[in-house]
Design a protein around this motif. Structure first.
Motif, PDB file in Angstrom:
ATOM      1  N   HIS A 468     -66.705-112.089  80.332  1.00  0.00           N
ATOM      2  CA  HIS A 468     -66.401-112.022  81.760  1.00  0.00           C
ATOM      3  C   HIS A 468     -65.098-111.271  82.001  1.00  0.00           C
ATOM      4  O   HIS A 468     -64.196-111.283  81.185  1.00  0.00           O
ATOM      5  CB  HIS A 468     -66.321-113.427  82.350  1.00  0.00           C
ATOM      6  N   ASP A 469     -65.018-110.650  83.164  1.00  0.00           N
ATOM      7  CA  ASP A 469     -63.852-109.835  83.518  1.00  0.00           C
ATOM      8  C   ASP A 469     -62.761-110.641  84.206  1.00  0.00           C
ATOM      9  O   ASP A 469     -61.576-110.409  83.992  1.00  0.00           O
ATOM     10  CB  ASP A 469     -64.269-108.696  84.461  1.00  0.00           C
ATOM     11  N   VAL A 470     -63.203-111.570  85.075  1.00  0.00           N
ATOM     12  CA  VAL A 470     -62.265-112.276  85.950  1.00  0.00           C
ATOM     13  C   VAL A 470     -62.423-113.783  85.748  1.00  0.00           C
ATOM     14  O   VAL A 470     -63.547-114.308  85.766  1.00  0.00           O
ATOM     15  CB  VAL A 470     -62.494-111.916  87.427  1.00  0.00           C
ATOM     16  N   ILE A 471     -61.309-114.463  85.560  1.00  0.00           N
ATOM     17  CA  ILE A 471     -61.298-115.914  85.427  1.00  0.00           C
ATOM     18  C   ILE A 471     -60.747-116.503  86.722  1.00  0.00           C
ATOM     19  O   ILE A 471     -59.640-116.155  87.144  1.00  0.00           O
ATOM     20  CB  ILE A 471     -60.418-116.366  84.243  1.00  0.00           C
ATOM     21  N   ILE A 472     -61.511-117.376  87.369  1.00  0.00           N
ATOM     22  CA  ILE A 472     -61.074-118.002  88.618  1.00  0.00           C
ATOM     23  C   ILE A 472     -60.926-119.504  88.397  1.00  0.00           C
ATOM     24  O   ILE A 472     -61.877-120.178  87.997  1.00  0.00           O
ATOM     25  CB  ILE A 472     -62.065-117.736  89.762  1.00  0.00           C
ATOM     26  N   ASP A 473     -59.741-120.016  88.655  1.00  0.00           N
ATOM     27  CA  ASP A 473     -59.488-121.449  88.540  1.00  0.00           C
ATOM     28  C   ASP A 473     -59.386-122.061  89.929  1.00  0.00           C
ATOM     29  O   ASP A 473     -58.595-121.613  90.760  1.00  0.00           O
ATOM     30  CB  ASP A 473     -58.196-121.701  87.766  1.00  0.00           C
ATOM     31  N   THR A 474     -60.196-123.088  90.196  1.00  0.00           N
ATOM     32  CA  THR A 474     -60.144-123.775  91.490  1.00  0.00           C
ATOM     33  C   THR A 474     -59.895-125.267  91.315  1.00  0.00           C
ATOM     34  O   THR A 474     -60.131-126.043  92.239  1.00  0.00           O
ATOM     35  CB  THR A 474     -61.477-123.580  92.253  1.00  0.00           C
ATOM     36  N   THR A 475     -59.410-125.669  90.145  1.00  0.00           N
ATOM     37  CA  THR A 475     -59.270-127.105  89.862  1.00  0.00           C
ATOM     38  C   THR A 475     -58.036-127.740  90.473  1.00  0.00           C
ATOM     39  O   THR A 475     -57.982-128.958  90.656  1.00  0.00           O
ATOM     40  CB  THR A 475     -59.237-127.343  88.340  1.00  0.00           C
ATOM     41  N   GLY A 476     -57.001-126.948  90.755  1.00  0.00           N
ATOM     42  CA  GLY A 476     -55.739-127.531  91.203  1.00  0.00           C
ATOM     43  C   GLY A 476     -55.038-128.294  90.095  1.00  0.00           C
ATOM     44  O   GLY A 476     -54.198-129.162  90.366  1.00  0.00           O
ATOM     45  N   SER A 477     -55.331-127.993  88.853  1.00  0.00           N
ATOM     46  CA  SER A 477     -54.785-128.733  87.714  1.00  0.00           C
ATOM     47  C   SER A 477     -53.688-127.938  87.019  1.00  0.00           C
ATOM     48  O   SER A 477     -53.900-126.783  86.621  1.00  0.00           O
ATOM     49  CB  SER A 477     -55.919-129.023  86.721  1.00  0.00           C
ATOM     50  N   ASP A 478     -52.510-128.570  86.843  1.00  0.00           N
ATOM     51  CA  ASP A 478     -51.413-127.933  86.108  1.00  0.00           C
ATOM     52  C   ASP A 478     -51.809-127.656  84.664  1.00  0.00           C
ATOM     53  O   ASP A 478     -51.427-126.629  84.089  1.00  0.00           O
ATOM     54  CB  ASP A 478     -50.176-128.831  86.130  1.00  0.00           C
ATOM     55  N   MET A 479     -52.581-128.560  84.079  1.00  0.00           N
ATOM     56  CA  MET A 479     -52.984-128.388  82.694  1.00  0.00           C
ATOM     57  C   MET A 479     -53.823-127.122  82.519  1.00  0.00           C
ATOM     58  O   MET A 479     -53.633-126.350  81.579  1.00  0.00           O
ATOM     59  CB  MET A 479     -53.783-129.605  82.213  1.00  0.00           C
ATOM     60  N   VAL A 480     -54.750-126.910  83.445  1.00  0.00           N
ATOM     61  CA  VAL A 480     -55.592-125.712  83.358  1.00  0.00           C
ATOM     62  C   VAL A 480     -54.745-124.458  83.504  1.00  0.00           C
ATOM     63  O   VAL A 480     -54.942-123.465  82.786  1.00  0.00           O
ATOM     64  CB  VAL A 480     -56.713-125.763  84.420  1.00  0.00           C
ATOM     65  N   ILE A 481     -53.777-124.482  84.409  1.00  0.00           N
ATOM     66  CA  ILE A 481     -52.890-123.332  84.595  1.00  0.00           C
ATOM     67  C   ILE A 481     -52.167-123.002  83.289  1.00  0.00           C
ATOM     68  O   ILE A 481     -52.086-121.830  82.871  1.00  0.00           O
ATOM     69  CB  ILE A 481     -51.873-123.615  85.719  1.00  0.00           C
ATOM     70  N   ASN A 482     -51.657-124.006  82.640  1.00  0.00           N
ATOM     71  CA  ASN A 482     -50.939-123.768  81.376  1.00  0.00           C
ATOM     72  C   ASN A 482     -51.885-123.308  80.268  1.00  0.00           C
ATOM     73  O   ASN A 482     -51.519-122.483  79.430  1.00  0.00           O
ATOM     74  CB  ASN A 482     -50.198-125.047  80.955  1.00  0.00           C
ATOM     75  N   GLN A 483     -53.095-123.844  80.255  1.00  0.00           N
ATOM     76  CA  GLN A 483     -54.067-123.433  79.245  1.00  0.00           C
ATOM     77  C   GLN A 483     -54.510-121.981  79.453  1.00  0.00           C
ATOM     78  O   GLN A 483     -54.812-121.267  78.490  1.00  0.00           O
ATOM     79  CB  GLN A 483     -55.295-124.352  79.283  1.00  0.00           C
ATOM     80  N   LEU A 484     -54.556-121.519  80.698  1.00  0.00           N
ATOM     81  CA  LEU A 484     -54.883-120.120  80.957  1.00  0.00           C
ATOM     82  C   LEU A 484     -53.856-119.197  80.303  1.00  0.00           C
ATOM     83  O   LEU A 484     -54.168-118.077  79.916  1.00  0.00           O
ATOM     84  CB  LEU A 484     -54.943-119.852  82.465  1.00  0.00           C
ATOM     85  N   ASN A 485     -52.632-119.684  80.202  1.00  0.00           N
ATOM     86  CA  ASN A 485     -51.576-118.896  79.559  1.00  0.00           C
ATOM     87  C   ASN A 485     -51.650-118.962  78.041  1.00  0.00           C
ATOM     88  O   ASN A 485     -51.473-117.963  77.344  1.00  0.00           O
ATOM     89  CB  ASN A 485     -50.209-119.392  80.028  1.00  0.00           C
ATOM     90  N   SER A 486     -51.941-120.133  77.505  1.00  0.00           N
ATOM     91  CA  SER A 486     -51.850-120.327  76.052  1.00  0.00           C
ATOM     92  C   SER A 486     -53.168-120.121  75.321  1.00  0.00           C
ATOM     93  O   SER A 486     -53.191-120.065  74.090  1.00  0.00           O
ATOM     94  CB  SER A 486     -51.332-121.740  75.755  1.00  0.00           C
ATOM     95  N   PHE A 487     -54.278-120.008  76.058  1.00  0.00           N
ATOM     96  CA  PHE A 487     -55.579-119.872  75.410  1.00  0.00           C
ATOM     97  C   PHE A 487     -55.633-118.590  74.579  1.00  0.00           C
ATOM     98  O   PHE A 487     -55.071-117.560  74.955  1.00  0.00           O
ATOM     99  CB  PHE A 487     -56.690-119.867  76.472  1.00  0.00           C
ATOM    100  N   GLY A 488     -56.329-118.637  73.455  1.00  0.00           N
ATOM    101  CA  GLY A 488     -56.400-117.475  72.560  1.00  0.00           C
ATOM    102  C   GLY A 488     -57.434-116.465  72.996  1.00  0.00           C
ATOM    103  O   GLY A 488     -58.492-116.306  72.349  1.00  0.00           O
ATOM    104  N   TRP A 489     -57.141-115.757  74.082  1.00  0.00           N
ATOM    105  CA  TRP A 489     -58.071-114.753  74.583  1.00  0.00           C
ATOM    106  C   TRP A 489     -58.223-113.605  73.571  1.00  0.00           C
ATOM    107  O   TRP A 489     -57.249-113.134  73.010  1.00  0.00           O
ATOM    108  CB  TRP A 489     -57.578-114.182  75.912  1.00  0.00           C
ATOM    109  N   THR A 490     -59.442-113.158  73.377  1.00  0.00           N
ATOM    110  CA  THR A 490     -59.676-112.013  72.479  1.00  0.00           C
ATOM    111  C   THR A 490     -59.656-110.694  73.231  1.00  0.00           C
ATOM    112  O   THR A 490     -59.439-109.644  72.631  1.00  0.00           O
ATOM    113  CB  THR A 490     -61.025-112.169  71.759  1.00  0.00           C
ATOM    114  N   LEU A 491     -59.906-110.761  74.545  1.00  0.00           N
ATOM    115  CA  LEU A 491     -59.890-109.556  75.384  1.00  0.00           C
ATOM    116  C   LEU A 491     -59.039-109.817  76.621  1.00  0.00           C
ATOM    117  O   LEU A 491     -58.963-110.955  77.105  1.00  0.00           O
ATOM    118  CB  LEU A 491     -61.321-109.177  75.813  1.00  0.00           C
ATOM    119  N   PRO A 492     -58.375-108.780  77.153  1.00  0.00           N
ATOM    120  CA  PRO A 492     -57.576-108.954  78.375  1.00  0.00           C
ATOM    121  C   PRO A 492     -58.451-109.410  79.539  1.00  0.00           C
ATOM    122  O   PRO A 492     -59.591-108.978  79.684  1.00  0.00           O
ATOM    123  CB  PRO A 492     -57.000-107.554  78.620  1.00  0.00           C
ATOM    124  N   LYS A 493     -57.891-110.277  80.365  1.00  0.00           N
ATOM    125  CA  LYS A 493     -58.600-110.806  81.531  1.00  0.00           C
ATOM    126  C   LYS A 493     -57.765-110.611  82.789  1.00  0.00           C
ATOM    127  O   LYS A 493     -56.548-110.404  82.740  1.00  0.00           O
ATOM    128  CB  LYS A 493     -58.893-112.302  81.359  1.00  0.00           C
TER     129      LYS A 493
END
Length: 608
Positions: A468-493
């Motif tokens: 996927h090209d675009v990741i959309i977060d609608t959870t309102g969760s701080d944890m998800v926000i931080n995981q979006l930063n630290s997740f081991g992405w293999t391709l730029p998003k």
């Protein structure tokens, strides 16, 4: 036993006012046609400006079918079977006749619109009892003059195909877009075979799937969405296709009615119809339903260059069975052809047209789609709660090609007050039910649901997310926000965060082209607003610690959520086309005065 309606004063007033119209003459008293439940007005029209070189007489007879609710309801104007227009013209239904009625069925579109008509008549239909019949007959006279001068379709008008009366309810749908046009024109051959399919969910829709050349190579395929492509209950059909360089339309404006008319039309354009397709029709001897698809180029606007391929469909029954060679025929091809010409391909046999429509994304989403780059996007949607479901619903209707929904929650009864899912989805995974709904909303989208929470995904799910090209977060969760930063992405998003404030009074939109997700920047912009939210609502007992929209008791109504979700889509639409462009943080706030809504204000918008 039904009772005929009483002739109303309003209808009589409309008929009386017609007497002042020059060239109008009533032929007989109004009468009630019980079978059609319409009042019938039979009248003459004399128009001195008819072109004498045309096939239209200066005096013609007409029937007007009037709804008993007049001046409300429908009004249709039809030509007399004998003493009126005999051919079909633009802005008119196919002008066929039947034995059951004294009129033809070529209803004139008296409300048609072009630049010439705007100068001669009121374009808006009068709806009062005195003027409405007058308006329709006046417009009929103008239509007759334009028809006689072949000016019903002028340069700049929207191009209109001839109308057809169909014998059955089946509809053939294809998916042509302007990008396909040059590909079709550059083909080395102009005929081949075509594969069609009908799925159980749409019993009257036949989807065109693949076109093959004479070498059985796929030359065109339509990428239907999951609702069609993944449906296992299918019925397959086969046909042949022929691409023409001309529009198979007879003058003044009608499709051929018989094989002979089609043959003559093709021959006049140096195309031998049967030489092109008959040898491909051998499969027609095995199947009860077979199809001939004729394609031809059309413009979108009259007077402009052709831009797209239009298809029309003829249904052909099973052809002659295989038989032993008959004396007198040197070639089996000649033998079968001559047998077929005496039966289902008989020159005088009427063509059995099926309604054929372009259901491409370009055609059906033209009123509300995003730009082309956005339509090609693949979205990974984290969160299928009230806000996430609204974002998913809106995105799928704007043409995005793929949406994968990730959420491990199940729908609870408390969600129903503001969720797009319903009772049938209770205790089902929101992600699965939402993806099913998304597929049902758009024939061209491919949506699936993941029931594991982000980031606790399986290897297969991670691989799917990477596509996927675009990741959309609608959870309102701080944890998800931080995981979006630290997740081991293999391709730029590219990343989008959309969250609501308390009661959906505010919406916070963060659009980032930076990889990985810039969580520190996000919190820098969001934190002052969270402090304000806490101060404004410190006396209110929240359903959980912090601000979020996913809890069943979160105090926000559906209308507020959809209002704010719509603003998020508009911000996304502006940001999406430039993947190397700026990042955006925006805050919108609903406004009220004395409890009355006064709109939404953009409170902050940072571009960085």
């Amino acid at each position: 036993m039904s009772i005929d309606p009483i002739l109303t004063e309003e209808l009589l007033l409309g008929c009386q006012h017609l007497e002042v119209l020059d060239g109008y003459e009533q032929k007989q008293e109004l009468y009630w046609y019980k079978e059609l439940e319409r009042w019938v007005l039979h009248f003459n029209v004399t128009e001195s400006y008819i072109n004498p070189e045309s096939n239209i007489s200066k005096m013609t007879q007409w029937y007007m079918l009037i709804d008993p609710l007049y001046p409300r309801g429908s009004i249709g104007v039809y030509p007399d079977k004998v003493n009126s227009v005999q051919e079909s013209y633009p802005h008119q239904n196919d002008n066929i006749e039947t034995d059951d009625y004294p009129w033809r069925w070529g209803r004139v579109c008296t409300d048609w619109d072009n630049s010439e008509l705007d100068l001669l008549s009121d374009n808006e239909e009068f709806l009062d009892a005195k003027q409405r019949l007058f308006w329709h007959v006046q417009r009929l006279k103008l239509w007759l003059v334009s028809a006689s001068n072949h000016t019903l379709m002028e340069p700049g008008d929207v191009f209109e195909l001839p109308h057809i009366h169909y014998r059955n309810e089946d509809k053939v749908v294809f998916a042509e877009v302007t990008l396909h046009f040059d590909k079709w024109l550059n083909l080395s051959s102009r005929s081949g075979s075509v594969f069609l399919q009908k799925i159980s969910k749409f019993p009257n829709i036949i989807f065109v799937s693949d076109f093959f050349n004479r070498k059985s190579e796929v030359i065109q395929e339509y990428d239907w969405g999951n609702e069609v492509s993944l449906n296992l209950e299918k019925q397959s059909y086969y046909g042949v296709w022929l691409l023409l360089k001309f529009q198979p339309i007879k003058n003044p404006w009608a499709y051929p009615k018989t094989f002979r008319e089609l043959e003559v039309l093709c021959s006049s354009n140096k195309v031998d119809l049967w030489e092109e397709i008959y040898d491909l029709m051998h499969v027609f001897r095995d199947n009860d339903r077979n199809f001939i698809l004729l394609g031809f180029p059309i413009p979108k606007i009259v007077g402009q260059e052709n831009q797209i391929i239009q298809w029309i469909t003829y249904e052909i029954p099973k052809l002659s069975k295989l038989v032993k060679k008959i004396k007198g025929f040197r070639k089996s091809k000649d033998m079968y052809f001559n047998i077929d010409r005496l039966n289902h391909l008989k020159p005088s046999k009427e063509l059995n047209y099926l309604c054929t429509e372009n259901w491409s994304k370009e055609a059906i989403l033209s009123r509300g789609s995003l730009d082309l780059n956005s339509q090609q996007g693949r979205v990974f949607l984290i969160g299928a709660g009230a806000l996430g479901s609204a974002i998913g619903e809106l995105l799928c209707r704007t043409g995005v090609s793929q949406i994968t929904v990730c959420d491990n929650d199940k729908l609870q009864i408390g969600n129903l007050s503001r969720h797009i899912l319903g009772l049938d989805d209770l205790d089902e995974y929101k992600s699965v039910s939402l993806s099913k709904r998304i597929n049902q909303n758009n024939l061209h989208i491919k949506s699936t649901g993941i029931t594991n929470p982000f980031p606790d995904l399986s290897e297969e799910e991670i691989e799917e997310m990477d596509a996927h090209d675009v990741i959309i977060d609608t959870t309102g969760s701080d944890m998800v926000i931080n995981q979006l930063n630290s997740f081991g992405w293999t391709l730029p998003k590219r990343f989008i965060s959309v969250s609501l404030g308390f009661g959906a009074k505010r919406i916070f939109i963060f659009l980032s082209n930076k990889h990985p997700f810039p969580n520190e920047t996000f919190f820098k912009y969001l934190q002052p607003w969270l402090v304000l939210e806490k101060q404004e609502n410190e006396d209110i007992s929240l359903p959980r610690e912090g601000i979020g929209c996913y809890h069943p008791l979160f105090p926000a109504r559906l209308d507020d959520i959809w209002t704010m979700a719509g603003l998020a889509i508009k911000e996304i639409e502006i940001w999406w086309p430039n993947m190397f462009g700026s990042n955006v943080f925006a805050v919108y706030e609903q406004q009220q005065i004395n409890g009355m809504p006064t709109g939404v204000l953009l409170k902050q918008r940072e571009v960085f």
